[in-house]
Design a protein around this motif. Sequence first.
Motif, PDB file in Angstrom:
ATOM      1  N   PHE A  45      -0.891   2.726  -0.271  1.00 18.93           N
ATOM      2  CA  PHE A  45      -1.979   3.711  -0.330  1.00 18.93           C
ATOM      3  C   PHE A  45      -3.204   3.126   0.362  1.00 18.93           C
ATOM      4  O   PHE A  45      -3.778   2.142  -0.119  1.00 18.93           O
ATOM      5  CB  PHE A  45      -2.310   4.064  -1.775  1.00 18.93           C
ATOM      6  N   PRO A  46      -3.648   3.714   1.473  1.00 21.20           N
ATOM      7  CA  PRO A  46      -4.722   3.093   2.265  1.00 21.20           C
ATOM      8  C   PRO A  46      -6.076   3.133   1.576  1.00 21.20           C
ATOM      9  O   PRO A  46      -6.963   2.372   1.943  1.00 21.20           O
ATOM     10  CB  PRO A  46      -4.735   3.933   3.549  1.00 21.20           C
ATOM     11  N   THR A  47      -6.228   3.999   0.574  1.00 25.78           N
ATOM     12  CA  THR A  47      -7.547   4.121  -0.057  1.00 25.78           C
ATOM     13  C   THR A  47      -7.713   3.164  -1.234  1.00 25.78           C
ATOM     14  O   THR A  47      -8.750   3.166  -1.882  1.00 25.78           O
ATOM     15  CB  THR A  47      -7.772   5.557  -0.548  1.00 25.78           C
ATOM     16  N   MET A  48      -6.655   2.380  -1.540  1.00 26.28           N
ATOM     17  CA  MET A  48      -6.752   1.457  -2.674  1.00 26.28           C
ATOM     18  C   MET A  48      -6.624   0.017  -2.194  1.00 26.28           C
ATOM     19  O   MET A  48      -6.014  -0.251  -1.167  1.00 26.28           O
ATOM     20  CB  MET A  48      -5.596   1.699  -3.652  1.00 26.28           C
ATOM     21  N   HIS A  71       3.109   9.338   1.073  1.00 32.48           N
ATOM     22  CA  HIS A  71       2.406   8.600   0.016  1.00 32.48           C
ATOM     23  C   HIS A  71       2.575   9.297  -1.322  1.00 32.48           C
ATOM     24  O   HIS A  71       2.741   8.651  -2.352  1.00 32.48           O
ATOM     25  CB  HIS A  71       0.919   8.471   0.368  1.00 32.48           C
ATOM     26  N   VAL A 118      -4.244   9.736  -5.081  1.00 32.17           N
ATOM     27  CA  VAL A 118      -3.661   9.515  -3.749  1.00 32.17           C
ATOM     28  C   VAL A 118      -4.157  10.547  -2.733  1.00 32.17           C
ATOM     29  O   VAL A 118      -4.730  10.193  -1.704  1.00 32.17           O
ATOM     30  CB  VAL A 118      -2.108   9.544  -3.817  1.00 32.17           C
ATOM     31  N   PRO A 135      -8.419  11.136  -2.462  1.00 33.13           N
ATOM     32  CA  PRO A 135      -9.103  10.038  -1.766  1.00 33.13           C
ATOM     33  C   PRO A 135      -8.781  10.002  -0.271  1.00 33.13           C
ATOM     34  O   PRO A 135      -9.651   9.721   0.553  1.00 33.13           O
ATOM     35  CB  PRO A 135      -8.562   8.782  -2.467  1.00 33.13           C
ATOM     36  N   ALA A 136      -7.532  10.307   0.060  1.00 28.63           N
ATOM     37  CA  ALA A 136      -7.159  10.295   1.478  1.00 28.63           C
ATOM     38  C   ALA A 136      -7.828  11.442   2.231  1.00 28.63           C
ATOM     39  O   ALA A 136      -8.062  11.358   3.425  1.00 28.63           O
ATOM     40  CB  ALA A 136      -5.642  10.369   1.620  1.00 28.63           C
ATOM     41  N   ARG A 142      -9.563   9.092   9.136  1.00 31.14           N
ATOM     42  CA  ARG A 142      -8.541   8.054   9.199  1.00 31.14           C
ATOM     43  C   ARG A 142      -7.333   8.520  10.023  1.00 31.14           C
ATOM     44  O   ARG A 142      -6.867   9.594   9.887  1.00 31.14           O
ATOM     45  CB  ARG A 142      -8.062   7.733   7.774  1.00 31.14           C
TER      46      ARG A 142
END
Lengths: 341, 253
Positions: A85-88, B154, B172, B175-176, B253
């Motif tokens: 997970f890129p946000t964590m 994800h 998940v 936030p993304a 992103r």
Amino acid sequence: MSLDAHVLIRSRAVDARLTVERGRTLVLLGTNGAGKSTVLEAIAGIVPVDSGEIAIHGRALTGGGRRVPLASRRIALLSQDDALFPTMSVLDNVAFGPRSRGSSREEARHTARAWLERVGATDLAARRPTELSGGQARRVAIARALAPAPEAVLLDEPLARLDVEAATAIRALLQHVLRDVTAIVATHDALDAHALADDVAVIEAGVVVEAGTASEVLTRPRTAFAARMAARVLIRGTMQGGALVLVNGTRVPVAGGPRAGAAAGIAVRPTLIALALGDEPRVPGRAWVTDTVVALEPRGDEVRVHGSAAAADVDPAEASRIIVGERVLFGVPTGLPAYAI
Amino acid sequence: MIGPRWLVPLAVAGALVVLLPLAGLVSRVGWSEFGTSVTAPASLEALALSLRTATIATLLVIVLGIPLGFALRAMRGPWRALVRAIVLVPLVLPPVVGGLALLYAFGRRGLLGDALGGSLAFTTAAVVLAQTFVALPFMVVSVESALAQRSGRHEAVAGTLGASRTRILFRVTLPALGPALATGAVLAFARALGEFGATLTFAGSLAGVTRTAPLEIYLARETDPAQAAALSLVLVALAVAVVAIAYRPGSRR
């Protein structure tokens, strides 16, 4: 107690049956596109199956019209792309599973730290996934998959897309962390199979064509495809007086083997097979099999010359003089152990 | 990316279309009485009302727009195109028509007039509703297109780790979507702040209740042009600041 799966997905031409005993590692061996990822994703619950049954330790996950939701399966999936997970942070990635399974924030972080230590990534805890190298990300992904203590873990090509050093380190890590875990590892690499497998299932075009213990399948493959996946070539024939007699009549003296008249084979590494053009060389310890070249396959430092009955790895310089359709002689070592097919 | 040279004069012309009116506005501001113009009770009251209502409208847009974006993404086939077109109507509707439509729905003799126990029209709530109506599409479009770029991988992995759908949404997916949500919220806030036509039609122009800054500017433009210009400049500065701080489409992103 085992993970039993029959995965049937018509749109992807997958009809595979697998069994993994509790605590063992099954290597699912097949080429790219053979359906390995699809089978794993179906067992994990990401890809729906048309029919078939999946059960873990007697608990049905699909079958009879029911389908247990993803979150209740307790089957972790390590995908090829790691999918961190890129946000964590790394620590929160690993703590995500335990936290989702009901641990308190503190407990989850404690578990995550323990797993990061097991995979040798303690110093990465505060980093973001985008700041990791391929090998580091794979370590973290392994820790994340195992942290919620799943009943089984599915690893899709866990050593793909890593440089040689990282792959070697991760292979050793997996040997360690998968010891008592029920696991399925999909790979196309014979080395990974030898290193990780208790059992091996060979999958070809969506169907499991051969399954058994690692030593059975890898050293005594019963199909040409399984032999190829085990980095060997299967030479078939009929037993006759201590020798394997091939279809074209060539006698290859072997050790052991079933009774006379039974179908048998030897699995030989192509590097051990010699190649000759023209007359039969007078070399002791080899039986020469007359064959026709079917294909030339470049494999890094060597070129594999495929015949219809055998194959040999030769130097590229030598291979450049060989043309498809040409008559060649394969020098097969004598005295190899034969087994019934 | 570098375009051909002949784009340059067109780009300059485009910039002038935006800059000249702004320059005109600045030229009309009486700088000596700028302070008193902006701090006049009527100005402050209108500005405060604008900020309050636009903030509430933005919150509503976030709470309602995200689920709508998800719903659009979940739809299949021709339904999606149809529903999207309907949801985006406020974007293309003349604001006055939007105001009339709101009046016919929530007004005294509107569709829901009785159910609401009276009329919403000409209240502060009507201002918020009008602003939400016109600003909602920005959030829906933002969320839908951001979701379209996600593979769902994800989310699937989070599921295998034991996370419930609610947990996956909050830990998940959202936030993304952060940058897209910020973009949607900023555009919605800016649109709500500038809302005029629908507000005037549906909420009227009652001082302190429904007279937002744009309405105050419109009223003051004849009686006190300097005040109108000063207040306009404050709105412009506010909008530029908000957009500069939060709107970064390139940093997605």
